[in-house]
Design an enzyme around this catalytic site. Structure first.
Site, PDB file in Angstrom:
ATOM      1  N   GLU A 253       0.567  -1.115   0.500  1.00 28.66           N
ATOM      2  CA  GLU A 253      -0.075  -0.091   0.213  1.00 28.66           C
ATOM      3  C   GLU A 253       0.781   1.393   0.018  1.00 28.66           C
ATOM      4  O   GLU A 253       1.605   1.441   0.801  1.00 28.66           O
ATOM      5  CB  GLU A 253      -1.140  -0.186   1.113  1.00 28.66           C
ATOM      6  CG  GLU A 253      -1.472   1.052   1.299  1.00 28.66           C
ATOM      7  CD  GLU A 253      -2.143   0.521   2.714  1.00 28.66           C
ATOM      8  OE1 GLU A 253      -3.064   2.393   3.256  1.00 28.66           O
ATOM      9  OE2 GLU A 253      -2.572   0.211   3.404  1.00 28.66           O
ATOM     10  N   ASP A 255       0.210   4.438   0.826  1.00 28.20           N
ATOM     11  CA  ASP A 255      -0.150   6.579   0.799  1.00 28.20           C
ATOM     12  C   ASP A 255      -0.196   7.297   0.004  1.00 28.20           C
ATOM     13  O   ASP A 255       1.224   7.970   1.013  1.00 28.20           O
ATOM     14  CB  ASP A 255      -0.579   6.056   2.318  1.00 28.20           C
ATOM     15  CG  ASP A 255      -1.387   5.117   2.973  1.00 28.20           C
ATOM     16  OD1 ASP A 255      -2.113   5.033   2.064  1.00 28.20           O
ATOM     17  OD2 ASP A 255      -0.737   4.611   4.076  1.00 28.20           O
ATOM     18  N   GLU A 258      -3.260  11.118   3.309  1.00 30.70           N
ATOM     19  CA  GLU A 258      -4.015  10.923   4.421  1.00 30.70           C
ATOM     20  C   GLU A 258      -4.263  12.400   5.489  1.00 30.70           C
ATOM     21  O   GLU A 258      -3.111  13.115   5.868  1.00 30.70           O
ATOM     22  CB  GLU A 258      -3.173  10.154   5.567  1.00 30.70           C
ATOM     23  CG  GLU A 258      -3.298   8.846   4.323  1.00 30.70           C
ATOM     24  CD  GLU A 258      -3.636   7.430   5.790  1.00 30.70           C
ATOM     25  OE1 GLU A 258      -4.704   7.286   6.092  1.00 30.70           O
ATOM     26  OE2 GLU A 258      -2.874   6.318   6.002  1.00 30.70           O
ATOM     27  N   HIS A 269       4.147   1.466   2.452  1.00 28.52           N
ATOM     28  CA  HIS A 269       3.695   0.334   3.748  1.00 28.52           C
ATOM     29  C   HIS A 269       4.226  -0.946   2.322  1.00 28.52           C
ATOM     30  O   HIS A 269       3.460  -1.746   1.732  1.00 28.52           O
ATOM     31  CB  HIS A 269       2.470  -0.500   3.444  1.00 28.52           C
ATOM     32  CG  HIS A 269       1.837   1.051   4.507  1.00 28.52           C
ATOM     33  ND1 HIS A 269       2.124   1.080   5.838  1.00 28.52           N
ATOM     34  CD2 HIS A 269       1.430   2.348   3.591  1.00 28.52           C
ATOM     35  CE1 HIS A 269       1.154   2.049   6.199  1.00 28.52           C
ATOM     36  NE2 HIS A 269       0.881   2.647   5.607  1.00 28.52           N
TER      37      HIS A 269
END
Length: 556
Positions: A253, A255, A258, A269
């Site tokens: 993942e 990101d 956020e 990640h």
């Protein structure tokens, strides 16, 4: 402690949706027999699935930005009404599966169907041109909280992004996102078809938003790999609409974003399997130890406030969150090609026509950094005392391999039933001193972010993502260099949204911030929450209502 908690797949994630609570008349045994004809995850026929169109752009330094003609979005399967095939009886009500239709994973997938979605009236999702707005609370026949959507390139396939040696840019308006909310835009290693080819029992596919996975290995997903997640299902104690099963969905993942109006972070990640969805079971999903999974739930994150610049991002600050701005993320490779190793993830902003370089770290014992590099991640983990799971699961090189394999774009809005989004915008963990390195992440009170309060006080909160662009580095944005910026940027506009920029590459030590996406199933005390927004909608007799998604950024 780790950098953040996601409730989204727990990225977003997300998000662990709440499910329908209204029950319909019991279906007959004849309907059950009909349902058993097809041994697979089914598709409902009561509401036509019509994907909202969304324009996005692909850019080159030579040709500028060109609009994609087939772009649209689809809502995640976890938000959808699940009912018996050939009828309208809920297979899932509140936070419990119907034992008649769902005695086990395979039988449940055979007996139950995912229904089409009413995007605006049920989920608060509206698209216009290149802008997508997600409403926090939407009340129709039931209440829906948050949403998670994916970008499609056709009616049946997700758009796949391969971003090494590329940049990804979008405009965002977070002015209507208070403490406790998270407008998350990120990538996960989902299959382009939603898993239909890999898991033939999945008959719904990308058209119905299936195949979600993230670095939290979320276990709150109702269906994984074409089968239901019924076996071992335990209803959540703090949510009337969610629970967790035996299985989880793991994958890398990235990101990109956020954030709310107070704080923001971007986080990598990695996972040891860089190719896509890996289904875990039991302790391999992190039930006994957060770090027993194949993924890094914390990640290496860059949150300006957490890293010492408390005046960079927020209302009236350098990046002024009371107004729309542009977010640019550049994925730098070792050799300047798409096949090279990922070595750096840079961040730029553009607001009011001015390019804003990313903030610099200001943490005792750390050198100065303004981007995510291997050195930054090592230094951050050390300075904050975080577990070095990022390094153990492949670090930036592993993240880059996942990106080369291709990832799906996720756009979401969620609140956090695990730790009230404190990992993003307040002091976390609350048991540590706010003066300890890595604890302070934003100015929100430690009493803020309680989902019941946020949902009651800020139902009209929303986020708008627009002008999504990707392509050659320097081709997706325009702007002049701020006089206060120490790095140079030359603006080279292509069509309406491109420019070239030379961003600062920091050469000093780096520090890692862990940003875990909170998966609804996460029981760890670390700062990661699952990306799941709490959608509390239920089906109506005339149309399929949204299933209530509980706060979790699944797989953030």
């Amino acid at each position: 402690m780790n950098g953040k908690l996601h409730l989204d797949g727990l990225k977003p994630s997300e998000h662990k949706p709440n499910f329908p609570t209204a029950m319909f008349p019991k279906a007959t045994l004849t309907a059950l027999a009909f349902a058993a004809i097809a041994a697979a995850q089914q598709v409902g026929t009561l509401t036509a699935e019509s994907h909202p169109a969304l324009t996005w752009y692909q850019c080159t330094t030579a040709g500028g930005c060109k609009a994609a003609s087939t772009g649209s979005v689809v809502i995640d399967a976890n938000w959808r009404w699940v009912h018996n095939v050939g009828g309208s009886t809920n297979c899932y009500s509140g936070n419990t599966w119907d034992a008649t239709y769902c005695p086990d994973d395979v039988t449940c997938a055979t007996n139950c169907a995912l229904e089409g979605a009413a995007y605006q009236s049920t989920y608060g999702v509206t698209a216009s041109g290149d802008a997508l707005t997600l409403q926090f609370v939407t009340t129709s026949s039931q209440k829906n909280i948050g949403s998670r959507l994916y970008l499609l390139n056709s009616n049946t396939e997700y758009e796949i992004f391969k971003l090494v040696n590329q940049e990804f840019t979008f405009d965002v308006d977070v002015s209507n996102l208070p403490c406790g909310l998270n407008g998350a835009l990120y990538f996960t290693s989902m299959d382009a078809d939603g898993g239909m080819a890999k898991y033939p029992a999945n008959k719904a596919g990308a058209q119905y938003g299936t195949g979600y996975c993230d670095s939290q290995c979320p276990r709150d997903l109702k269906f994984i790999g074409g089968e239901a997640n019924v076996q071992g299902w335990v209803p959540d104690s703090n949510s009337a609409n969610s629970g967790t099963g035996n299985n989880g969905a793991c994958c890398p993942e990235m990101d990109i974003w956020e954030a709310n109006s107070i704080s923001a972070a971007y986080t990598a990640h990695p996972c040891t399997d860089t190719t896509g969805l890996s289904i875990c079971n039991g302790t391999a999903c992190g039930t006994a130890s957060r770090y027993a999974t194949e993924c890094d739930p914390d990640g290496c994150d860059f949150n300006s406030y957490r890293l010492g610049d408390t005046t960079f991002y927020g209302p009236g600050m350098t990046v002024d969150t009371t107004k729309k701005f542009t977010v640019v993320t550049q994925f730098i490779s070792s050799d300047g090609t798409a096949s090279g190793d990922l070595t750096e993830i840079r961040r730029l902003y553009v607001q009011n026509g001015v390019v804003i370089q990313n903030s610099n770290t200001n943490v005792a014992g750390m050198a100065t950094y303004d981007s995510i590099t291997e050195a930054f991640c090592d230094a951050e983990k050390t300075a904050f005392g975080d577990t070095a799971q990022f390094q153990a699961r492949g670090a930036l090189t592993g993240m880059g391999e996942a990106m080369k394999s291709g990832m799906v774009l996720v756009l979401s809005l969620w609140d956090d039933y695990a730790v009230d989004m404190l990992w993003l915008d307040s002091d976390y963990p609350t048991t540590s001193s706010a003066s300890a390195p890595g604890v302070a992440r934003g100015t929100c009170a430690t009493t803020s972010g309680v989902p019941a309060t946020v949902e009651a006080n800020s139902p009209n909160a929303s986020v708008t993502y627009s002008n999504i662009r990707f392509g050659d580095i320097g081709s997706t944005y325009t702007g002049t260099t701020s006089s206060s910026s120490s790095s140079s940027s030359s603006s080279k506009a292509s069509t309406s949204t491109t420019s070239t920029s030379t961003s600062k590459t920091s050469t000093s030590t780096t520090s890692t911030t862990s940003k875990t996406s909170t998966s609804t199933t996460s029981t760890s005390s670390s700062t990661s929450t699952s990306k799941a927004s709490t959608s509390t909608t239920s089906t109506s007799t005339s149309s399929a209502a949204a299933s209530t998604a509980t706060s979790a950024k699944w797989g953030q």
